[in-house]
Structures are given as C-alpha cells and as structure tokens.
Design an enzyme around this catalytic site. Structure first.
Site, PDB file in Angstrom:
ATOM      1  N   THR A  17       0.829  -1.210   0.000  1.00 32.92           N
ATOM      2  CA  THR A  17       0.000   0.000   0.000  1.00 32.92           C
ATOM      3  C   THR A  17       0.861   1.256   0.000  1.00 32.92           C
ATOM      4  O   THR A  17       0.401   2.319  -0.402  1.00 32.92           O
ATOM      5  CB  THR A  17      -0.920   0.028   1.234  1.00 32.92           C
ATOM      6  OG1 THR A  17      -0.124  -0.103   2.412  1.00 32.92           O
ATOM      7  CG2 THR A  17      -1.910  -1.126   1.182  1.00 32.92           C
ATOM      8  N   ARG A  21       8.927  -2.038   0.847  1.00 34.65           N
ATOM      9  CA  ARG A  21       9.630  -1.870   2.116  1.00 34.65           C
ATOM     10  C   ARG A  21      10.334  -3.163   2.492  1.00 34.65           C
ATOM     11  O   ARG A  21       9.735  -4.230   2.481  1.00 34.65           O
ATOM     12  CB  ARG A  21       8.663  -1.466   3.236  1.00 34.65           C
ATOM     13  CG  ARG A  21       8.084  -0.088   3.060  1.00 34.65           C
ATOM     14  CD  ARG A  21       7.165   0.278   4.210  1.00 34.65           C
ATOM     15  NE  ARG A  21       6.502   1.550   3.975  1.00 34.65           N
ATOM     16  CZ  ARG A  21       5.542   2.039   4.752  1.00 34.65           C
ATOM     17  NH1 ARG A  21       5.138   1.357   5.805  1.00 34.65           N
ATOM     18  NH2 ARG A  21       4.976   3.203   4.477  1.00 34.65           N
ATOM     19  N   SER A 112       8.214   5.238   6.099  1.00 36.48           N
ATOM     20  CA  SER A 112       7.200   5.894   6.912  1.00 36.48           C
ATOM     21  C   SER A 112       7.515   5.845   8.396  1.00 36.48           C
ATOM     22  O   SER A 112       8.540   6.333   8.838  1.00 36.48           O
ATOM     23  CB  SER A 112       5.822   5.294   6.607  1.00 36.48           C
ATOM     24  OG  SER A 112       4.795   6.012   7.245  1.00 36.48           O
ATOM     25  N   HIS A 113       6.646   5.203   9.165  1.00 32.18           N
ATOM     26  CA  HIS A 113       6.771   5.177  10.618  1.00 32.18           C
ATOM     27  C   HIS A 113       7.660   4.038  11.101  1.00 32.18           C
ATOM     28  O   HIS A 113       7.846   3.875  12.309  1.00 32.18           O
ATOM     29  CB  HIS A 113       5.381   5.028  11.245  1.00 32.18           C
ATOM     30  CG  HIS A 113       4.629   3.842  10.721  1.00 32.18           C
ATOM     31  ND1 HIS A 113       4.147   3.787   9.436  1.00 32.18           N
ATOM     32  CD2 HIS A 113       4.296   2.662  11.288  1.00 32.18           C
ATOM     33  CE1 HIS A 113       3.541   2.630   9.233  1.00 32.18           C
ATOM     34  NE2 HIS A 113       3.620   1.920  10.352  1.00 32.18           N
ATOM     35  N   LYS A 125       8.770   4.410  -2.746  1.00 25.47           N
ATOM     36  CA  LYS A 125       7.390   4.511  -3.237  1.00 25.47           C
ATOM     37  C   LYS A 125       7.374   5.412  -4.456  1.00 25.47           C
ATOM     38  O   LYS A 125       8.087   6.418  -4.508  1.00 25.47           O
ATOM     39  CB  LYS A 125       6.478   5.079  -2.139  1.00 25.47           C
ATOM     40  CG  LYS A 125       5.020   5.206  -2.569  1.00 25.47           C
ATOM     41  CD  LYS A 125       4.122   5.614  -1.405  1.00 25.47           C
ATOM     42  CE  LYS A 125       4.281   7.059  -1.038  1.00 25.47           C
ATOM     43  NZ  LYS A 125       3.191   7.526  -0.145  1.00 25.47           N
ATOM     44  N   ASP A 276       5.189  11.526  11.957  1.00 30.71           N
ATOM     45  CA  ASP A 276       5.991  10.310  11.828  1.00 30.71           C
ATOM     46  C   ASP A 276       7.207  10.496  10.944  1.00 30.71           C
ATOM     47  O   ASP A 276       7.576  11.621  10.601  1.00 30.71           O
ATOM     48  CB  ASP A 276       5.115   9.176  11.299  1.00 30.71           C
ATOM     49  CG  ASP A 276       4.713   9.379   9.843  1.00 30.71           C
ATOM     50  OD1 ASP A 276       4.589  10.545   9.416  1.00 30.71           O
ATOM     51  OD2 ASP A 276       4.525   8.381   9.128  1.00 30.71           O
ATOM     52  N   ASP A 278       7.991  10.111   7.737  1.00 29.16           N
ATOM     53  CA  ASP A 278       7.948  10.856   6.480  1.00 29.16           C
ATOM     54  C   ASP A 278       6.938  12.001   6.487  1.00 29.16           C
ATOM     55  O   ASP A 278       6.704  12.623   5.459  1.00 29.16           O
ATOM     56  CB  ASP A 278       7.662   9.918   5.311  1.00 29.16           C
ATOM     57  CG  ASP A 278       6.281   9.284   5.372  1.00 29.16           C
ATOM     58  OD1 ASP A 278       5.754   9.105   6.482  1.00 29.16           O
ATOM     59  OD2 ASP A 278       5.724   8.956   4.305  1.00 29.16           O
ATOM     60  N   ASP A 280       3.577  12.144   7.091  1.00 30.26           N
ATOM     61  CA  ASP A 280       2.199  12.073   6.612  1.00 30.26           C
ATOM     62  C   ASP A 280       1.197  11.658   7.684  1.00 30.26           C
ATOM     63  O   ASP A 280      -0.003  11.648   7.434  1.00 30.26           O
ATOM     64  CB  ASP A 280       2.085  11.153   5.388  1.00 30.26           C
ATOM     65  CG  ASP A 280       2.503   9.720   5.653  1.00 30.26           C
ATOM     66  OD1 ASP A 280       2.884   9.397   6.801  1.00 30.26           O
ATOM     67  OD2 ASP A 280       2.456   8.908   4.696  1.00 30.26           O
ATOM     68  N   ARG A 281       1.672  11.318   8.884  1.00 30.44           N
ATOM     69  CA  ARG A 281       0.759  10.937   9.962  1.00 30.44           C
ATOM     70  C   ARG A 281       0.793  11.965  11.080  1.00 30.44           C
ATOM     71  O   ARG A 281       1.716  12.784  11.154  1.00 30.44           O
ATOM     72  CB  ARG A 281       1.127   9.557  10.507  1.00 30.44           C
ATOM     73  CG  ARG A 281       1.040   8.468   9.461  1.00 30.44           C
ATOM     74  CD  ARG A 281       1.473   7.122  10.018  1.00 30.44           C
ATOM     75  NE  ARG A 281       1.545   6.134   8.954  1.00 30.44           N
ATOM     76  CZ  ARG A 281       0.977   4.940   8.985  1.00 30.44           C
ATOM     77  NH1 ARG A 281       0.278   4.570  10.047  1.00 30.44           N
ATOM     78  NH2 ARG A 281       1.089   4.099   7.986  1.00 30.44           N
ATOM     79  N   THR A 343      -7.924   0.338   2.822  1.00 31.35           N
ATOM     80  CA  THR A 343      -6.767   1.000   3.413  1.00 31.35           C
ATOM     81  C   THR A 343      -5.761   1.352   2.320  1.00 31.35           C
ATOM     82  O   THR A 343      -5.521   0.567   1.412  1.00 31.35           O
ATOM     83  CB  THR A 343      -6.115   0.088   4.459  1.00 31.35           C
ATOM     84  OG1 THR A 343      -7.040  -0.116   5.523  1.00 31.35           O
ATOM     85  CG2 THR A 343      -4.845   0.696   5.011  1.00 31.35           C
ATOM     86  N   GLU A 362      -7.590   8.134   7.840  1.00 25.25           N
ATOM     87  CA  GLU A 362      -7.384   6.741   8.184  1.00 25.25           C
ATOM     88  C   GLU A 362      -7.162   6.613   9.683  1.00 25.25           C
ATOM     89  O   GLU A 362      -6.559   7.494  10.308  1.00 25.25           O
ATOM     90  CB  GLU A 362      -6.162   6.183   7.456  1.00 25.25           C
ATOM     91  CG  GLU A 362      -6.263   6.190   5.957  1.00 25.25           C
ATOM     92  CD  GLU A 362      -5.003   5.664   5.301  1.00 25.25           C
ATOM     93  OE1 GLU A 362      -5.116   4.961   4.297  1.00 25.25           O
ATOM     94  OE2 GLU A 362      -3.905   5.967   5.793  1.00 25.25           O
ATOM     95  N   GLU A 363      -7.559   5.483  10.242  1.00 28.90           N
ATOM     96  CA  GLU A 363      -7.357   5.243  11.667  1.00 28.90           C
ATOM     97  C   GLU A 363      -5.884   5.173  12.042  1.00 28.90           C
ATOM     98  O   GLU A 363      -5.523   5.353  13.197  1.00 28.90           O
ATOM     99  CB  GLU A 363      -8.049   3.947  12.088  1.00 28.90           C
ATOM    100  CG  GLU A 363      -7.666   2.712  11.294  1.00 28.90           C
ATOM    101  CD  GLU A 363      -6.272   2.208  11.545  1.00 28.90           C
ATOM    102  OE1 GLU A 363      -5.823   2.309  12.706  1.00 28.90           O
ATOM    103  OE2 GLU A 363      -5.630   1.732  10.601  1.00 28.90           O
ATOM    104  N   SER A 364      -5.030   4.930  11.067  1.00 30.45           N
ATOM    105  CA  SER A 364      -3.598   4.818  11.322  1.00 30.45           C
ATOM    106  C   SER A 364      -2.927   6.183  11.376  1.00 30.45           C
ATOM    107  O   SER A 364      -1.749   6.312  11.066  1.00 30.45           O
ATOM    108  CB  SER A 364      -2.940   3.937  10.261  1.00 30.45           C
ATOM    109  OG  SER A 364      -3.217   4.420   8.952  1.00 30.45           O
ATOM    110  N   LYS A 375      -1.809  11.850   2.638  1.00 29.18           N
ATOM    111  CA  LYS A 375      -2.140  12.284   3.987  1.00 29.18           C
ATOM    112  C   LYS A 375      -1.056  13.237   4.448  1.00 29.18           C
ATOM    113  O   LYS A 375       0.065  13.214   3.950  1.00 29.18           O
ATOM    114  CB  LYS A 375      -2.286  11.086   4.918  1.00 29.18           C
ATOM    115  CG  LYS A 375      -1.174  10.061   4.882  1.00 29.18           C
ATOM    116  CD  LYS A 375      -1.554   8.881   5.762  1.00 29.18           C
ATOM    117  CE  LYS A 375      -0.512   7.768   5.706  1.00 29.18           C
ATOM    118  NZ  LYS A 375      -0.649   6.909   4.518  1.00 29.18           N
ATOM    119  N   ARG A 495      -3.943  -6.905  12.393  1.00 29.16           N
ATOM    120  CA  ARG A 495      -4.543  -5.746  13.027  1.00 29.16           C
ATOM    121  C   ARG A 495      -6.016  -6.034  13.303  1.00 29.16           C
ATOM    122  O   ARG A 495      -6.754  -6.449  12.409  1.00 29.16           O
ATOM    123  CB  ARG A 495      -4.369  -4.496  12.158  1.00 29.16           C
ATOM    124  CG  ARG A 495      -2.920  -4.040  12.138  1.00 29.16           C
ATOM    125  CD  ARG A 495      -2.682  -2.752  11.423  1.00 29.16           C
ATOM    126  NE  ARG A 495      -1.322  -2.297  11.679  1.00 29.16           N
ATOM    127  CZ  ARG A 495      -0.639  -1.468  10.913  1.00 29.16           C
ATOM    128  NH1 ARG A 495      -1.206  -0.974   9.823  1.00 29.16           N
ATOM    129  NH2 ARG A 495       0.588  -1.113  11.229  1.00 29.16           N
TER     130      ARG A 495
END
Length: 542
Positions: A17, A21, A112-113, A125, A276, A278, A280-281, A343, A362-364, A375, A495
């Site tokens: 997604t 990675r 990312s995170h 990505k 985070d 990168d 985006d969160r 997702t 998103e919930e994440s 995001k 999850r």
C-alpha cells in the site's frame, strides 16, 4: 554515455500500500534498489524530457539511493529532476512539489513510521502525476516488470552535492536541488488563518510538537516557530537523524509516550502533536485528552469551515474501512456524501481528483484534504490550531461537545506484529471461510448483524478491490475488523480494529479499555487469535 548493467530479478519486489519496504540490508544488495527503480521507469514509460521529483525522510541509505536514482533518471530520458536539499522531502511536501511543478511523478524514499538505521527499514514509493501514490494498475505493472527485468540503465557521473540548493547537470539532465520546506510552508499559509493563530499564540495558546527526529522537524520549525510565533523550543526532536535517534518514528501512545505524559500533566500546553518518519501521519493530544485518529477526522470535518480553504463547505468525507464511523455521522448531519474505501491513501485519489471528497482520513493517524494527494501530518495539526484559535476552546471541551452532538465511537487498534506469515494467513483463511455462519450469533451482549470480506467498487472508475479485510458488524453500530497489514518488513502484522458506538444519551466519557472489553473477548472467540498465533496480548495498542 548511457551504460547498461545486466541483472536478474529478485523475488518479493511487490509494492504494498505504501511502496516497497524491506530491511536496509536487503536494499543494499547489488542491483536490488536499481532493479526496482528501473522497473518503475519501465512500467510508467515517462515521455522524454519529463520531470521527476526525488526526496525522502532522511533515514539511513537515503542519500546513496537518491544519487543512484538521479543517474538512472538521466539514463532513462528524464529532462529534469527536483531533489530536496539534504535528500529531504516529506511525503506531503513531495506530493505538492509534483503537483506544483507538473512533474510526471516522484520517488519517495521512506519506510514511513518504521524504524531506521543500518539494521532497520528502508522503502521506495512511486507517486504519479497527481501527486498521489501509484494506483494498483501501476504498482502491478511495476511488480510484473520486476519479475522479468534483465538490465538497468545508468550514466557514469559523480555524486552531486545534495546539501547545496542550486542547479547542476548530470549527463545533460538538469538537476535542481530545492529548499524542501518553502513550497510546502507557503501552501499551508494559503490554507489556514495564520493571523488568527498568531493572535491566539500572542494571547497565550501554547503547544508541543514532537518531530521524532524525522522529516517534519525542518517544516515544524519554519511554520510553527517562525511563521506562527510559537516560542523557540516548541518543536522537540526537530533535527532529522538517519536512525531517528534510535527511536521508532511512529506517532502513537507507545512511541510518543513522553509527549503523552506531558499532556496528562499539570504542565501540559494547550495542544500536543507529533508526526511520523515521512511526515504524513499525526498524533493529536489535548490537555488531559487524547483524540483518536478516527475522532480527529470527524472533529476536523465538523469544524473545517473555520479555515479559509474550507469556508465554502466540504464536497464529501472519505475514510478507510477500518477507520471508525464517526466521520460518517458528521457527513450525515452536514448532508454530505461519505465514502468507505480500502486501506491505502491511493484509494482517496480518485475521489479527490473527481471533486467528490474534500477531507479524508485513516485510523492509522493519516488525515488530509484535496490540497495534495497524500495524507498530511502538519496539515492536520494546523487545522486543529486554526479551529482552536478561532473558537477559543480547549481540545477536551471540543471533544465533549462533539460527542454530545454525534455520539461517541469508542475505538482501539490491536496490533500483533511479526507473526509467522503462514499462521497469519491460516487465521484469516479460517475466519473468511466462516463468515456465512456468523450472522445472528451472540457473543455476550453482542449480536452479529452481518459479516463480510470487504470489497470496494471505485465510484469514479469502476475498479474493484476485493479481500480488503474482514468486517463483523453488530446490532447497534459496533464493529470488529480483522486485517493483515502490508506496512511491515518481516512476517505479518494482524490488526484487529475494535469499535463500540454509544449514542448521545449513552456513556460518553468512560475508560476506552472498559468500554471495549466485550469486543475484545468477541474478537478472540471469533478469530481464535491465541490458538493460531500463540499470542495472548497485542504488541501495540493504539
């Protein structure tokens, strides 16, 4: 002079997604990163002279791959590369740069995170011309190419100085090293009421922002401290470090515990926030009040009209399937369309491009709008600041008011990390196979109303995405969702998303763990997590 390097395929170069990675040591293998980058270029087949954006989150191995990607871009016919100084570009900033400069796409080097360092994670990505993550049709074409690739192209050229903004040429291709912050900061100032926020800061509004030694540090220093006037030191851990200071750059209550403890103390500022690896969160915590990402999306949507960019109202609200239905209740009250997608931010792209949605989440911990196609952690923080500044209200009071209006979706996510892939797949296969028998079953006070394997039909292009997670819906609006995540680098992550709805006349301010107890027990009874995995408790609860 273009040089052709013979190679052979590597197994497992299928983008998830959020791209490809793996551990750094995997990417450090001869030809590994080059194979994937060449597969991207072969799959997207950019027109000669196209513009490519390259940047990353500053993690270990970024600089080496950026230098190689620049040489490969020159060999593959690109006419211009825009690279963030220091190899830095947050994911939302990269999206904006792609859009502003009409690039054909961009390579974002990030996991990312996930943790960084020589023994940790790395990722690549590809984002397309609209600034968003490549859609499934493109990622599948990239994967297909990785399975047959037999050569990659490069030029023999020295590394450029990534730390010096300016223009150089590489084998005739123009490379512009750009300020990674300026374009993005200007965009944020055009969206939000910086005058109102500055006034609130002058009147005593305080905050703490934890950049987690990741990419948002430079952006937060510029926007929060310099442009908005928060005191120096408001931004903590603001210098990007290749291993994120040895910490995990994930803005949740486990990895941002220092921030959480501050916000639960008498010395808490008005707002606590984090982003985070990168950028985006986001994490939002008020004084004595943690706001879940699902609630944050709903609360921002309900108050977005207070920011200049959204003063005319929203076109629609979209959320990923595992995200709580809190935003749906706001959409219904405002008479707006709402969308439930799989997702992955790429699924929001079509809705945003078609003008069908304005705010997505998103919930994440990912929230964003139609200003970019990713995001955007700092965007969410700034919208919170805009709302608090205009309304002169605390986070806690705003949350209580929201729940009194819409009801409350108590929510948590339980992550079982690094499960043996075979065991995780067996759990999901058994769960999916038993869905038809779940409807009508009772688990304590919970009665199953419906259960399915979520499939999504894109309302814009009609494409279908199946097997996006298992949903178990209970009478009264509560849910459990089971899903295997594609963001890890080893094994599988199960999850489990737990959601209990309480109406406006229900219990609106109880401990989350107590309110979700029956759902936790039901999840074990339905899925047999202990039996399949041996895990008696999740590794992370958010």
């Amino acid at each position: 002079m273009i040089r052709t390097v013979a190679t052979t395929p590597f197994e497992g170069q299928k983008p998830g997604t959020s791209g490809l990675r793996k551990k750094v040591r995997v990417f450090q293998q001869d030809n590994y990163a080059e194979n994937f980058i060449q597969a991207v270029f072969d799959a997207v087949s950019p027109p000669r002279g196209a513009v490519l954006v390259i940047g990353g989150d500053g993690r270990f191995h970024n600089r080496a791959v950026i230098q190689q990607a620049i040489r490969m871009a020159a060999a593959n016919g690109y006419g211009r590369v825009l690279a963030g100084a220091g190899g830095i570009l947050s994911t939302p900033a990269a999206s904006h740069v792609i859009r502003k400069h009409q690039a054909s796409g961009g390579l974002i080097l990030s996991a990312s995170h996930n943790p960084g360092g020589p023994d940790e994670d790395f990722g690549i990505k590809y984002n397309v011309a609209n600034g968003g993550p490549a859609p499934e049709s493109v990622t599948e074409a990239i994967y297909v190419r990785t399975q047959t690739i037999d050569r990659w192209l490069t030029v023999d050229w020295a590394d450029i100085d990534l730390d010096k903004p300016g223009v150089v040429t590489v084998a005739g291709m123009v490379v512009e090293v750009i300020d990674p912050v300026a374009d993005y900061a200007d965009l944020m100032e055009s969206l939000f009421d910086f005058v109102a926020i500055r006034a609130a800061v002058s009147d005593g509004m305080t905050m703490c922002f934890d950049a987690m030694h990741a990419v948002t540090g430079p952006y937060a220093h510029e926007i929060l401290e310099r442009r908005l006037g928060f005191r120096a030191g408001t931004v903590h851990n603001g210098t990007p470090i290749e291993d994120f200071g040895g910490h995990h750059p994930d803005p949740n209550l486990v990895h941002a515990k220092v921030l959480y403890d501050l916000m639960m103390s008498p010395e808490a500022p008005v707002l606590g926030a984090a982003s985070d690896g990168d950028g985006d969160r986001n994490l939002i915590i008020g004084k004595n009040r943690f706001v879940t990402p699902s609630d944050s999306l709903a609360m921002l949507a309900a108050n977005a009209h207070l920011a200049p960019a959204y003063a005319g109202g929203l076109k629609g609200i979209a959320r990923s399937m595992p995200t709580s239905a809190a935003a749906d209740r706001v959409a219904q009250a405002l008479g707006l369309p709402s969308f439930e997608t799989p997702t992955g931010w790429k699924f929001f792209g079509n809705l945003l491009d078609a003008g069908m949605a304005t705010i997505c989440g998103e919930e994440s911990a990912g929230t964003g709008s139609d200003h970019v196609r990713e995001k955007d952690g700092l965007w969410a923080v700034l919208l919170w600041l805009n709302v608090l500044a205009v309304r002169r209200i605390s986070v806690d009071d705003l949350a209580r008011e929201h729940w009194a209006t819409y009801g409350r979706n108590y929510y948590a996510r339980h992550d079982y990390e690094a499960i043996e892939t075979e065991k995780a797949n067996a759990l999901m296969a058994e769960l999916t196979g038993g869905l038809d028998a779940l409807a009508g079953r009772e688990f304590g006070a919970l009665k199953v109303a419906a259960a399915d394997s979520f499939a999504y039909v894109d309302p814009v292009d009609g494409s279908v995405s199946r097997n996006q997670g298992v949903r178990v819906m209970f009478a009264g609006g509560s849910r459990i969702v089971f899903r295997l995540s594609g963001t890890g680098t080893e094994g599988a992550t199960l999850r489990v998303y737990l959601e209990r709805y309480e109406p406006v006349d229900g219990k609106l301010d109880e401990p989350v763990s107590a309110m979700l107890g029956e759902l936790i027990a039901a999840a074990e009874a339905i899925a047999g997590i202990v039996r399949h995995t041996g895990r008696t408790a999740p590794d992370v609860v958010t």
